[in-house]
Design an enzyme around this catalytic site. Sequence first.
Site, PDB file in Angstrom:
ATOM      1  N   SER A 138      13.920   2.553  49.518  1.00 26.76           N
ATOM      2  CA  SER A 138      14.508   3.890  49.613  1.00 26.76           C
ATOM      3  C   SER A 138      13.577   4.802  50.420  1.00 26.76           C
ATOM      4  CB  SER A 138      14.779   4.417  48.207  1.00 26.76           C
ATOM      5  OG  SER A 138      15.584   5.565  48.234  1.00 26.76           O
ATOM      6  N   ARG A 198      20.049  15.858  38.768  1.00 19.15           N
ATOM      7  CA  ARG A 198      19.766  14.455  38.468  1.00 19.15           C
ATOM      8  C   ARG A 198      21.043  13.704  38.094  1.00 19.15           C
ATOM      9  NH1 ARG A 198      15.933  11.011  40.146  1.00 19.15           N
ATOM     10  NH2 ARG A 198      15.341   9.497  38.557  1.00 19.15           N
ATOM     11  N   HIS A 234      22.208   1.165  44.416  1.00 12.22           N
ATOM     12  CA  HIS A 234      20.917   1.470  45.041  1.00 12.22           C
ATOM     13  C   HIS A 234      19.753   1.202  44.093  1.00 12.22           C
ATOM     14  CE1 HIS A 234      18.215   3.276  47.911  1.00 12.22           C
ATOM     15  NE2 HIS A 234      17.818   4.183  47.032  1.00 12.22           N
ATOM     16  N   ASP A 235      19.953   1.455  42.812  1.00 11.87           N
ATOM     17  CA  ASP A 235      18.888   1.208  41.836  1.00 11.87           C
ATOM     18  C   ASP A 235      18.532  -0.266  41.698  1.00 11.87           C
ATOM     19  OD1 ASP A 235      18.174   3.748  41.152  1.00 11.87           O
ATOM     20  OD2 ASP A 235      19.202   3.800  39.226  1.00 11.87           O
ATOM     21  N   ASP A 285      25.197  -1.083  47.175  1.00  8.89           N
ATOM     22  CA  ASP A 285      24.515   0.196  47.397  1.00  8.89           C
ATOM     23  C   ASP A 285      25.444   1.177  48.110  1.00  8.89           C
ATOM     24  OD1 ASP A 285      22.750   2.265  47.981  1.00  8.89           O
ATOM     25  OD2 ASP A 285      21.130   0.938  48.622  1.00  8.89           O
TER      26      ASP A 285
END
Length: 353
Positions: free
Chosen positions: A140, A206, A323-324, A294
């Site tokens: 990332s 968040r 993505h994580d 992702d």
Amino acid sequence: MALMQADQKTFKYPYPYALEMGGELPGFELAYTTYGKRNANDTNIVWICHALTGSSNAHDWWDGLVGDGKYFNSDQHFIICVNVLGSAYGSTGPLSVNPRTNQPYYHTFPTLTVRDVVGTLDLLRQELAISKIKICIGGSLGGQQALEWAVEKPDLFEELILIASNALHSPWGIAFNESQRMAIQADPTYAEDSPEAGAMGMRAARSIALLSYRNYDTYNFTQARDNPDQIDDFRASSYQQYQGDKFVKRFNAFSYWALSKIMDSHNVGRNRGGIVHALGLVKAKTLVLGIKSDLLFPLSEQQFLARHIPDAAFQEIDSLYGHDGFLIEYKQLTQVIRAWQETNGQLQMARIR
């Protein structure tokens, strides 16, 4: 096998540091962590670049790859990870005291770019008298730093591993970041000069971010309804609330704002004759890893990197976690990295043409 021991240090740079967008910082500090020992000829150095809200303690947030018995371990490697400028874990950031005013920066902290961040990493490298790095790896925002550094210093790295990253931060990614900054701005306390300013706005930000880090299938699997007839108190709702609360306890809105701006700035082609030309400057043996699910950094971005970085190898990782996945799928990451290194960077089956 020795236990993984973290050596936490601070690099103090007392001179004015000119910034890409103009202005300067009147010196800065970088918190960094090392594991293991440098060997006699410095052939075992692994430099890890952390993602958006990571710290310099890579073992904390990437323990599937970094630690005792893991692929990157202190028995074999000298591992370095640096908390980036602007962050909340020991390096100079918005809550730091500006030596020219003797007050915290807060809203006056300057806008930084990935190039500014990489410049500070390289100053630390010079301070440590490191002339060659065996591996530079990041996911990332960490991958953005690693790539920028490999373009700026083509002879520095032997191997470059880029995970779920890109050459240019996309309008899609910028829009997610701007939505989060809008949530922070909507919190009236963010106008204040206080370490807690904007906390509830950041909590909402968040929650927005999580939607880009995961995906539809992730939530269907991990946050499914308790029963088909449920009309309130959903797992997905409590999960978003929990993650927002958890984040507020460890971070601050000013650093979150600054780091999101750093990510938005990423463009390795800026003032270098374009992206394709810049990627062609990379000399390190390069492995590019992308995650099939992702949404934030789609596979097309990693495929672009692999096409234009000379002789780069590409591998797709299958993950439910979007993505994580770069923080979670450590078994797959280890397998691919090991295979790539054992074939001396070839991985013909995965190469992009």
